[in-house]
Design a protein around this motif. Structure first.
Motif, PDB file in Angstrom:
ATOM      1  N   VAL A 293       0.847  -1.190   0.000  1.00  0.00           N
ATOM      2  CA  VAL A 293       0.000   0.000   0.000  1.00  0.00           C
ATOM      3  C   VAL A 293       0.889   1.250   0.000  1.00  0.00           C
ATOM      4  CG1 VAL A 293      -1.570   1.319   1.469  1.00  0.00           C
ATOM      5  CG2 VAL A 293      -1.950  -1.106   1.118  1.00  0.00           C
ATOM      6  N   GLY A 294       0.502   2.250  -0.815  1.00  0.00           N
ATOM      7  CA  GLY A 294       1.258   3.513  -0.819  1.00  0.00           C
ATOM      8  C   GLY A 294       2.456   3.481  -1.751  1.00  0.00           C
ATOM      9  N   PHE A 295       2.398   2.615  -2.791  1.00  0.00           N
ATOM     10  CA  PHE A 295       3.471   2.608  -3.796  1.00  0.00           C
ATOM     11  C   PHE A 295       3.516   3.992  -4.457  1.00  0.00           C
ATOM     12  CE2 PHE A 295       5.288   1.698  -7.963  1.00  0.00           C
ATOM     13  CZ  PHE A 295       6.368   0.914  -7.596  1.00  0.00           C
ATOM     14  N   PRO A 296       4.712   4.489  -4.842  1.00  0.00           N
ATOM     15  CA  PRO A 296       4.775   5.825  -5.454  1.00  0.00           C
ATOM     16  C   PRO A 296       3.762   5.961  -6.602  1.00  0.00           C
ATOM     17  CG  PRO A 296       6.981   5.003  -5.095  1.00  0.00           C
ATOM     18  CD  PRO A 296       6.044   3.883  -4.724  1.00  0.00           C
ATOM     19  N   GLY A 297       2.992   7.017  -6.534  1.00  0.00           N
ATOM     20  CA  GLY A 297       2.005   7.272  -7.584  1.00  0.00           C
ATOM     21  C   GLY A 297       0.662   6.609  -7.323  1.00  0.00           C
ATOM     22  N   GLU A 298       0.507   5.908  -6.201  1.00  0.00           N
ATOM     23  CA  GLU A 298      -0.784   5.260  -5.926  1.00  0.00           C
ATOM     24  C   GLU A 298      -1.817   6.325  -5.543  1.00  0.00           C
ATOM     25  OE1 GLU A 298      -1.759   1.330  -3.453  1.00  0.00           O
ATOM     26  OE2 GLU A 298      -1.965   3.112  -2.183  1.00  0.00           O
ATOM     27  N   ARG A 299      -2.780   6.540  -6.450  1.00  0.00           N
ATOM     28  CA  ARG A 299      -3.837   7.515  -6.166  1.00  0.00           C
ATOM     29  C   ARG A 299      -4.954   6.821  -5.394  1.00  0.00           C
ATOM     30  NH1 ARG A 299      -4.690   8.094 -12.352  1.00  0.00           N
ATOM     31  NH2 ARG A 299      -4.512   5.891 -11.881  1.00  0.00           N
ATOM     32  N   SER A 300      -5.892   7.645  -4.871  1.00  0.00           N
ATOM     33  CA  SER A 300      -7.023   7.041  -4.147  1.00  0.00           C
ATOM     34  C   SER A 300      -7.750   6.066  -5.058  1.00  0.00           C
ATOM     35  CB  SER A 300      -8.033   8.093  -3.710  1.00  0.00           C
ATOM     36  OG  SER A 300      -7.405   9.132  -3.088  1.00  0.00           O
ATOM     37  N   SER A 301      -7.844   6.441  -6.347  1.00  0.00           N
ATOM     38  CA  SER A 301      -8.577   5.555  -7.266  1.00  0.00           C
ATOM     39  C   SER A 301      -7.855   4.203  -7.420  1.00  0.00           C
ATOM     40  CB  SER A 301      -8.746   6.233  -8.621  1.00  0.00           C
ATOM     41  OG  SER A 301      -7.485   6.630  -9.116  1.00  0.00           O
TER      42      SER A 301
END
Ligand code: SF4
Length: 423
Positions: A293-301
């Motif tokens: 969770v929270g990989f670079p670029g991970e948006r809410s979507s």
């Protein structure tokens, strides 16, 4: 007629090394290889030396020079530089090196070269064991390293490419463990789906043979990458009575955008297809997974896509990891860091989702026959263990004792849904 393989051998260092060069040479000539000079060779064998820092430098320099002058050559390094684990790792991490034969195994060079010809990297694993103190499950290491290069992972840098443990060593170790009374064998490795050796082309072939060993025991794999699950694997694990109905398949993300950035080798659709095919053949299969969770670029979507995907595939357990930056990896250089507090929130949400799914899975065994390997006594004298589907079970001690596989019935689950009470 097959064109003979051309090899060249070079030794650095002492007289013993010189002597051993001849031993290696004779063994390789015995394979039908012909000797030539490094510029014409298909395989270059370096019998290295590590007596001083200068010797180390020469070893590395020679490897680079040979590869520069003859880019098509496959470089095999053995000798004294290939003894200490740290140095072996340095060699394995060199793009110029195709195979490291630990110094003490240099006289087994024929075995190793045979593997190189078959495009299978086989290594000698020093960590062979004859028991597993304090456990009723025994882990058997079958493979090390990884070729996949996921963008967030340092394994390829630290451990080098995939190396398979020889088939005979694995089978011998499994047989020893079973003869000592272990009732469960877990085949383990960094990327075990990459296992292959000459004569045994896949992890499915290995599992098949391990399951055919006589005895009252069951078999698991620690984890397998989705892209290594093929028809043969599904057929093997679903048709063997000994293979546990539980497989750990790391998902990492349910968003295709993030999977691509992670350089994972599948899409969410492909992952879902694998899960459906497995469940079609093994209806009560427990599928556990890992998610970052929270990989670079991970948006809410993207995160929501993961949550939705998880609800579709319904894993029996989810291990949730906040993204952890590993300097030297390509992910470490990516933009779009997710704020720490947001990562924490997402982890919490996904853990809750996972807990709910785990509870549902656990409850699905109420009133069902289960097989439990007893692994421990709980604080109140009850016995505890896991089913083949990897559901934790608690039962009265009168049912059996440590190390036994018991046939029980699921009665009810604890209020949290963490374990099943059996009768
Ligand atoms: S995450 Fe797993 S599959 Fe990917 S590179 Fe690391 S060890 Fe290999």
């Amino acid at each position: 007629m097959k064109v003979p393989t051309k090899f060249s051998i070079k030794t650095l260092g002492c007289k013993v090394n010189q002597y051993e060069e001849q031993v290696i040479r004779e063994k390789v000539l015995d394979m039908g290889y012909v000797e030539t000079d490094p510029k014409d060779a298909d395989i270059f064998i370096l019998n290295s030396c590590t007596v001083t820092g200068e010797a180390d430098r020469k070893t590395l320099q020679l490897i680079r020079r040979v590869k520069r002058d003859n880019p098509g050559v496959r470089v095999v390094v053995t000798g004294c530089y290939a003894v200490v684990e740290k140095d072996i790792e340095t060699l394995r991490a060199m793009p110029e090196v195709d195979m490291v034969v630990p110094g003490k195994d240099k006289t087994r060079i024929k075995e190793f070269l045979g593997c190189l010809e078959d495009n299978a990297r086989v290594g000698v694993f020093d960590q062979g064991i004859s028991g597993f103190s304090g456990h009723s499950r025994a882990f058997v290491k079958v493979q090390d390293g990884c070729d996949q290069r996921c963008s967030y992972c340092k394994v390829n840098i630290v451990r080098g490419p995939s190396v398979s443990r020889p088939y005979e060593d694995i089978m011998a170790e499994v047989k020893t463990l079973i003869s000592k009374g272990y009732r469960e064998v877990v085949l383990t490795g960094i990327c075990i789906g990459a296992w292959k050796v000459p004569g045994h082309s896949s992890i499915a072939a290995l599992i098949d043979n391990v399951c055919r060993i006589d005895g009252n025991f069951r078999v698991r794999v620690s984890s397998i990458e989705p892209n290594h699950i093929d028809e043969r694997f599904i057929k093997t694990v679903s048709s063997s009575k000994k293979f546990c109905r539980h497989i750990h398949i790391p998902l990492q993300s349910g968003s295709d955008t993030i999977l691509e950035k992670m350089k994972r080798r599948y899409t969410s659709t492909q992952f879902k297809d694998i899960v459906s095919r497995l469940r079609r053949e093994m209806p009560f299969l427990g599928i556990s997974t890992d998610i970052i969770v929270g990989f670079p670029g991970e948006r809410s979507s993207d995160f929501n896509a993961t949550r939705e995907f998880v609800q579709q595939i319904k894993p029996s357990r989810i291990h949730v990891f906040p993204y952890s930056d590993r300097p030297g990896t390509s992910a470490s250089r990516m933009e779009g860091r997710v704020p720490v507090q947001e990562v924490k929130n997402r982890v919490k949400i996904l853990l809750e989702d996972g807990k709910h799914l785990q509870k549902m899975f656990c409850k699905s065994f109420i009133e069902k026959d289960i097989e439990v390997l007893v692994e421990a006594k709980s604080y109140d004298g009850a016995i505890e263990g896991y089913t083949a589907e990897y559901v934790r079970v608690r039962a009265h001690k009168s049912h059996g004792s440590y190390g036994e596989i018991l046939r029980l019935k699921g009665a009810f689950s604890d209020p949290e849904g963490c374990f099943l009470i059996a009768e």
